[in-house]
Design an enzyme around this catalytic site. Structure first.
Site, short mmCIF file in Angstrom:
data_model
loop_
_atom_site.label_atom_id
_atom_site.label_comp_id
_atom_site.label_asym_id
_atom_site.label_seq_id
_atom_site.Cartn_x
_atom_site.Cartn_y
_atom_site.Cartn_z
N GLY A 182 0.83 -1.20 0.00
CA GLY A 182 0.00 0.00 0.00
C GLY A 182 0.86 1.25 0.00
O GLY A 182 1.99 1.26 -0.50
N GLY A 183 0.33 2.28 0.63
CA GLY A 183 1.04 3.57 0.65
C GLY A 183 2.40 3.48 1.31
O GLY A 183 3.27 4.33 1.10
N GLY A 230 21.06 14.31 -30.67
CA GLY A 230 20.51 14.72 -29.38
C GLY A 230 21.15 13.99 -28.22
O GLY A 230 21.34 14.55 -27.14
N ALA A 231 21.49 12.73 -28.46
CA ALA A 231 22.09 11.95 -27.37
C ALA A 231 23.49 12.46 -27.05
O ALA A 231 23.92 12.42 -25.90
CB ALA A 231 22.10 10.48 -27.72
C1 HXC Z 1 -2.76 -4.76 12.32
C2 HXC Z 1 -1.66 -6.56 11.44
C3 HXC Z 1 -1.53 -5.90 10.21
C4 HXC Z 1 -2.07 -4.59 10.10
C5 HXC Z 1 -0.59 -7.81 10.04
N1 HXC Z 1 -1.07 -7.73 11.27
N2 HXC Z 1 -0.87 -6.69 9.36
N3 HXC Z 1 -2.27 -6.00 12.48
N4 HXC Z 1 -2.67 -4.07 11.18
N5 HXC Z 1 -1.96 -3.90 9.00
C6 HXC Z 1 -0.96 -8.74 12.31
C7 HXC Z 1 -1.81 -9.96 12.00
O1 HXC Z 1 -3.12 -9.77 12.43
C8 HXC Z 1 -1.09 -11.05 12.79
O2 HXC Z 1 -1.46 -10.93 14.13
C9 HXC Z 1 0.36 -10.62 12.71
O3 HXC Z 1 0.36 -9.24 12.36
C10 HXC Z 1 1.11 -11.38 11.64
O4 HXC Z 1 0.38 -11.30 10.43
P1 HXC Z 1 0.03 -12.60 9.57
O5 HXC Z 1 -1.08 -12.22 8.68
O6 HXC Z 1 -0.14 -13.77 10.46
O7 HXC Z 1 1.39 -12.77 8.76
P2 HXC Z 1 1.59 -13.30 7.28
O8 HXC Z 1 0.77 -14.52 7.06
O9 HXC Z 1 3.07 -13.41 7.11
O10 HXC Z 1 1.03 -12.19 6.33
C11 HXC Z 1 1.65 -10.92 6.25
C12 HXC Z 1 0.73 -9.93 5.50
C13 HXC Z 1 -0.67 -9.94 6.12
C14 HXC Z 1 0.70 -10.35 4.01
C15 HXC Z 1 1.41 -8.57 5.58
O11 HXC Z 1 -0.55 -9.79 7.52
C16 HXC Z 1 -1.54 -8.83 5.59
O12 HXC Z 1 -2.07 -8.93 4.49
N6 HXC Z 1 -1.73 -7.80 6.41
C17 HXC Z 1 -2.58 -6.71 6.10
C18 HXC Z 1 -1.97 -5.86 5.02
C19 HXC Z 1 -2.81 -4.63 4.79
O13 HXC Z 1 -3.81 -4.67 4.12
N7 HXC Z 1 -2.38 -3.52 5.46
C20 HXC Z 1 -3.06 -2.30 5.42
C21 HXC Z 1 -2.59 -1.67 4.13
S1 HXC Z 1 -3.24 -0.09 3.95
P3 HXC Z 1 -1.59 -12.22 15.09
O14 HXC Z 1 -1.93 -11.65 16.42
O15 HXC Z 1 -2.66 -13.06 14.48
O16 HXC Z 1 -0.25 -12.89 15.04
C22 HXC Z 1 -1.96 0.84 4.23
C23 HXC Z 1 -2.24 2.23 3.95
C24 HXC Z 1 -1.01 3.04 4.02
O17 HXC Z 1 -0.93 0.45 4.61
C25 HXC Z 1 -1.34 4.31 3.35
C26 HXC Z 1 -0.25 5.27 3.44
C27 HXC Z 1 -0.52 6.40 2.54
#
Ligand code: HXC
Length: 514
Positions: free
Chosen positions: A169-170, A404-405
């Site tokens: 994401g971001g 040009g290059a």
């Molecule tokens: C809170 C999170 C989290 C998140 C992971 N965890 N991402 N908790 N917020 N964003 C937690 C999980 O719940 C889990 O907790 C632990 O971290 C490990 O994650 P797993 O999923 O078990 O690990 P894995 O299987 O290796 O997968 C990793 C992952 C997946 C692919 C990154 O966790 C995932 O898809 N996370 C969400 C990604 C996402 O959508 N993020 C928000 C993006 S939006 P427990 O307690 O069960 O161990 C964003 C906006 C930014 O970032 C904008 C800026 C401009």
């Protein structure tokens, strides 16, 4: 030990254990290091000072009132890298998936501010699930504040991103704003939208690795400057990169003790550039012949391979080297090569690293793909970046420098301080074949043997114009050198330019073509 001291030791131990043994084991099973292992690999032993160890989250929604977040999932602080101050933060995936909440972000902002105020490089180590979903808008704000600080620090202190886990994401925009991105293969991944979202929106199926792994960013997108097979190699590579960089825009890069004599094995350089203008060779052989101990750190080696960029040293002083690569696409400039070149020149200029350009290019790459893709605005970046740069600029024309290059590759017209040329250089408005077809069309068509006449006229044009001597006669080339003289000639030129000062008109900022 007093109770107070015991309490401190206990709190430290507990917090430094991160998300606990199980999660650390999982991290290791995936071939990944923990945040603290990474910090240890970056800094000189025993020099890391951790800040905000006892910071935790303060959110209460979605069960967060019961959730523990040791150090709030990010290790921050400073230490020495080969004796020089460097700031760093490392996201800890074992704590809430390294997700970025309000306090986690606040810790990063603090080291960003300190690095900027102290004029020290900052390294950001990403291993995170992105914005902490439970903290919503406060997490988003945390990202925005990181991006703004990245932008303010750009051109003031070197900023390096290390991707050793998910960056989705971001979150990827902080690395994109920083100067260099290093990724570990099979471990680091960067993308704006993940495979699930892509499939639901477009139906396209792609794996995490294929979408945003190290190979993808090294070869296709150009987002990664260096990739490594293991974390161990990555941190060794990061320390090597830092050796070429100054601490800030007012400091000089660390100077190495020059070990090899300037004349060295110069004879070897005579055989590198073939006289036949159509024969390929590897420009890195010329670069290696220039830099101290042949030590050249190539950046983005797999992206836009028709252009080579990287750092080396001449007489112990760091230099930024750019070269057309005749081995790939005959060394033509295209969209990707233009982007690669322009950003590198701007980095070197911001941090006072002299720029050396090796020229051997037939021109910008022709074709609708390039034109529709915006080669005009991308190619313009090259002209802009070179013209804007006030660091010492030395160009060496190896062979083809057409049209040009020729202008774009740091010609005298764009402000090169010194232009050297090998005797094989051909500085002209276009190649002899193309030129003869246009200016001698009448003679060729009217000749009894048009093929022989064309050949004769091409040779006439080549002898007249496709050499360094017309350009030298008009002052566009300062010195025509024997390739064996490359190292001493460039070293003396750089020595003469070491105190160079050049002003630009005062302005808020320019508007580089994008
Ligand atoms: C809170 C999170 C989290 C998140 C992971 N965890 N991402 N908790 N917020 N964003 C937690 C999980 O719940 C889990 O907790 C632990 O971290 C490990 O994650 P797993 O999923 O078990 O690990 P894995 O299987 O290796 O997968 C990793 C992952 C997946 C692919 C990154 O966790 C995932 O898809 N996370 C969400 C990604 C996402 O959508 N993020 C928000 C993006 S939006 P427990 O307690 O069960 O161990 C964003 C906006 C930014 O970032 C904008 C800026 C401009």
């Amino acid at each position: 030990m007093t109770d107070r001291l015991q309490e401190l030791a206990g709190r430290r131990r507990k917090t430094m254990a991160g998300g606990g043994e199980k999660r650390v084991e999982r991290q290791h099973a995936l071939g990944k290091w923990t945040a603290r292992e990474r910090v240890d690999a970056l800094f000189d032993p025993g020099t890391f000072v951790e800040l905000d160890l006892f910071t935790t989250h303060r959110s209460t929604l979605f069960g967060m009132d019961r959730a523990e977040s040791p150090a709030d999932g990010v290790v921050t602080g400073y230490g020495a890298v080969e004796g020089r101050l460097v700031y760093a933060y490392a996201q800890d995936f074992t704590v809430l998936g390294g997700s970025l909440g309000e306090m986690h972000a606040g810790k990063i902002h603090k080291v960003q501010d300190l690095a900027l105020k102290s004029g020290a490089p900052i390294v950001g180590i990403a291993d995170s699930g992105g914005a902490r979903i439970q903290e919503g808008i406060d997490a988003l704000n945390g990202y925005g504040e990181i991006f703004r600080r990245n932008t303010l620090a750009s051109g003031v202190v070197p900023q390096i991103s290390v991707i050793v886990g998910p960056a989705a994401g971001g979150a990827v925009y902080s690395p994109a704003i920083t100067d260099f991105v290093l990724m570990a293969e099979g471990i680091g991944q960067m993308y704006i939208t993940g495979p699930q979202v892509i499939e639901s929106v477009t139906g396209e199926k792609v794996s995490h690795e294929e979408l945003g792994g190290a190979h993808t960013h090294a070869r296709r997108s150009g987002n990664a400057h260096l990739t490594f097979a293991t974390e161990q190699e990555l941190f060794a590579g990061l320390r090597r990169l830092l050796r070429f960089l100054p601490s800030n825009n007012l400091a000089s890069p660390p100077q190495a003790e020059p070990k090899d004599p300037l004349e060295g094995s110069a004879e070897r350089l005579r055989g590198v550039v073939p006289e036949d203008a159509n024969k390929p060779y590897d420009v890195r052989d010329v670069i290696q012949g220039l830099v101290d101990q042949g030590d050249f750190l190539e950046l983005q080696p797999e992206f836009a391979r028709n252009l080579v960029i990287g750092f080396g040293r001449v007489e112990g002083h760091a230099v930024a080297i750019i070269g057309n690569q005749p081995k790939v696409l005959a060394g033509c400039l295209d969209i990707d090569a233009s982007d690669k070149l322009a950003r590198f020149v701007r980095f070197a200029d911001a941090f006072s690293i002299p720029v050396i350009t090796f020229v051997d290019t037939p021109g910008y790459l022709p074709g609708t793909k390039q034109e529709y893709g915006g080669i005009i605005r991308h190619g313009a970046k090259v002209l802009y970046a070179y013209s804007e740069a006030t660091v010492p600029k030395v160009s060496v024309v190896l062979r083809k420098a057409y049209g040009g290059a020729y202008l774009a590759m740091c010609s005298r017209s764009l402000g090169a301080d010194a232009v050297l040329a090998f005797p094989t250089a051909e500085v002209a408005v276009m190649g002899p074949d193309g030129a003869a077809n246009i200016i001698f069309r009448g003679e060729i068509e009217g000749a009894e043997d048009p093929v022989a006449e064309r050949k004769r006229l091409v040779e006439t044009y080549r002898a007249e114009f496709a050499s360094p001597y017309v350009a030298a006669a008009h002052g566009y080339v300062d010195q025509v050198i024997d390739p064996a003289e490359l190292r001493p000639a460039v070293a003396r030129t750089l020595w003469a330019l070491r105190q160079k000062r050049e002003e630009r008109p005062a302005k808020k900022h320019g508007n580089i073509p994008l």
